[in-house]
Design an enzyme around this catalytic site. Sequence first.
Site, mmCIF file in Angstrom:
data_model
loop_
_atom_site.group_PDB
_atom_site.id
_atom_site.type_symbol
_atom_site.label_atom_id
_atom_site.label_comp_id
_atom_site.label_asym_id
_atom_site.label_seq_id
_atom_site.Cartn_x
_atom_site.Cartn_y
_atom_site.Cartn_z
ATOM 1 N N THR A 1 10.003 -15.364 -10.004
ATOM 2 C CA THR A 1 11.428 -15.161 -9.721
ATOM 3 C C THR A 1 11.979 -13.916 -10.414
ATOM 4 O O THR A 1 13.144 -13.845 -10.753
ATOM 5 C CB THR A 1 12.231 -16.406 -10.154
ATOM 6 O OG1 THR A 1 11.822 -16.777 -11.485
ATOM 7 C CG2 THR A 1 11.986 -17.567 -9.227
ATOM 8 N N HIS B 1 -7.325 15.284 11.162
ATOM 9 C CA HIS B 1 -7.653 14.209 12.115
ATOM 10 C C HIS B 1 -9.120 13.810 11.929
ATOM 11 O O HIS B 1 -9.976 14.678 11.756
ATOM 12 C CB HIS B 1 -7.438 14.706 13.542
ATOM 13 C CG HIS B 1 -7.887 13.736 14.592
ATOM 14 N ND1 HIS B 1 -7.128 12.646 14.957
ATOM 15 C CD2 HIS B 1 -9.031 13.679 15.335
ATOM 16 C CE1 HIS B 1 -7.782 11.962 15.886
ATOM 17 N NE2 HIS B 1 -8.938 12.571 16.131
ATOM 18 N N ARG C 1 11.765 -10.522 -13.306
ATOM 19 C CA ARG C 1 11.494 -10.253 -14.715
ATOM 20 C C ARG C 1 12.791 -9.894 -15.426
ATOM 21 O O ARG C 1 13.770 -9.501 -14.778
ATOM 22 C CB ARG C 1 10.469 -9.117 -14.854
ATOM 23 C CG ARG C 1 9.122 -9.460 -14.244
ATOM 24 C CD ARG C 1 8.106 -8.348 -14.435
ATOM 25 N NE ARG C 1 7.746 -8.140 -15.822
ATOM 26 C CZ ARG C 1 6.849 -8.886 -16.474
ATOM 27 N NH1 ARG C 1 6.245 -9.890 -15.876
ATOM 28 N NH2 ARG C 1 6.568 -8.620 -17.739
ATOM 29 N N VAL D 1 15.373 -24.002 -5.606
ATOM 30 C CA VAL D 1 14.529 -24.899 -6.404
ATOM 31 C C VAL D 1 15.390 -25.582 -7.466
ATOM 32 O O VAL D 1 16.125 -24.920 -8.207
ATOM 33 C CB VAL D 1 13.366 -24.114 -7.067
ATOM 34 C CG1 VAL D 1 12.631 -24.987 -8.077
ATOM 35 C CG2 VAL D 1 12.405 -23.612 -5.997
#
Length: 462
Positions: A267, A441, A269, A233
Amino acid sequence: MANYDVIVIGSGPGGYVAAIRCAQLGLKTACVEGRATLGGTCLNVGCIPSKALLHASHQLHEAEHNFAKMGLKGASPSVDWKQMLAYKDDVIGQNTKGIEFLFKKNKIDWLKGWGSIPEKGKVQVGDELHEARNIIIATGSQSASLPGVDVDEKIVVTSTGALDLPKIPRKMIVIGAGVIGLELGSVYARLGSEITVVEYLDQITPGMDGEVQKQFQRLLKKQGLDFIMGAAVQSVETLKTKAKVAYKLRKDDSDHTIDADVVLVATGRKPFTDGLGLEALGVKMSARGQIETDDHWRTNVEGIYAIGDAIAGPMLAHKAEDEGMAAAEVIAGKHGHVNYGVIPGVIYTHPEVASVGQTEEQLKEAGRAYKVGKFSFMGNGRAKANFAGDGFVKILADKETDRILGAHIIGPMAGDLIHEICVAMEFGASAEDLALTCHAHPTYSEAVREAALACGDGAIHA
């Protein structure tokens, strides 16, 4: 001036847990918090509100896609966005008030305001100066942005703004294919937004097991998320009611633009240590802005400790909690311990993704001889009944000793299933130990047992 054994700066998961543990160990404790509510980023604008929206939007998805298959007929529910946000805010309120109750119960003083450390053994909060034999810095982290990207929390937002948008956007661009971007992208995709994820690398969720990455991206694409990979970007231009994202494809250096109503910058921290006065104190910091600590969470300045997102390691609430408890134990003269090799990571999309320990890629790089046991949820009766057959459990074990080295799950309740493997690893268990343990189960957990069996003679239902 009040005197304390310990003052904790920050009331996020690391800070409030550290304060409670200190109080339990008989230390006179206070916690500094500048927000109007306790709980830090996690409870106020992070983990908890995002999970509320993930839960609500998943219920909508179930109603739209699976109810009719089960004989639950009727019109799909409509979305009342204001009510959904009110539900999210109520969840936040219940949790933050819970921390207040715990502080009162444990006789912890809440020092309201933003804290700084003017000198060793002293904490300034507003006009008040407090003395403390020990200080724990638990100030957490803040969203990191990109050069050329100005966040206004209206059109260009971080996770904070994304949790409180005035309306559901028609189009949203997510910059970054990490945990935060994919979770919030999932929320808005389910609510009807057109989501495009722009990622610099060639794979999503950096650092995750490669096989999981591929399947995870395929499943997210099926859910309507678009991906532009290998894209750097360059800028985000904010117009009156939308934003334009300019990016460059790394493979051929070609320039492109894409527009949306909202751009989510996810993007990563960075540590939040502004205003603490650490530089003047001489506290050592890393090149990445993290506070440097030793094996006992001590900084280079006597009596000052640091934990959580403010120091090195994965930025996870539960890692901060463990460090908070361990630092409290050290201060109280006991032995604090965190096993950094057994810290699970979870992504709360649907299906969930969870991992612990090492990946195949890491084991190959280390030259470790290992074996893989894998089992698909398509072979699990409960998962099939619940339309949750996507994904698998993968267990990595030492080739000679069979000791479990790591596990990676993509599938239903992965974030809960991973803990059976965490406990096993904490005890140094083998894959065979898991395989020989009776599992109820029908449960999703049977898939974990089957993956463990696959490390030996083979799974039963594969």
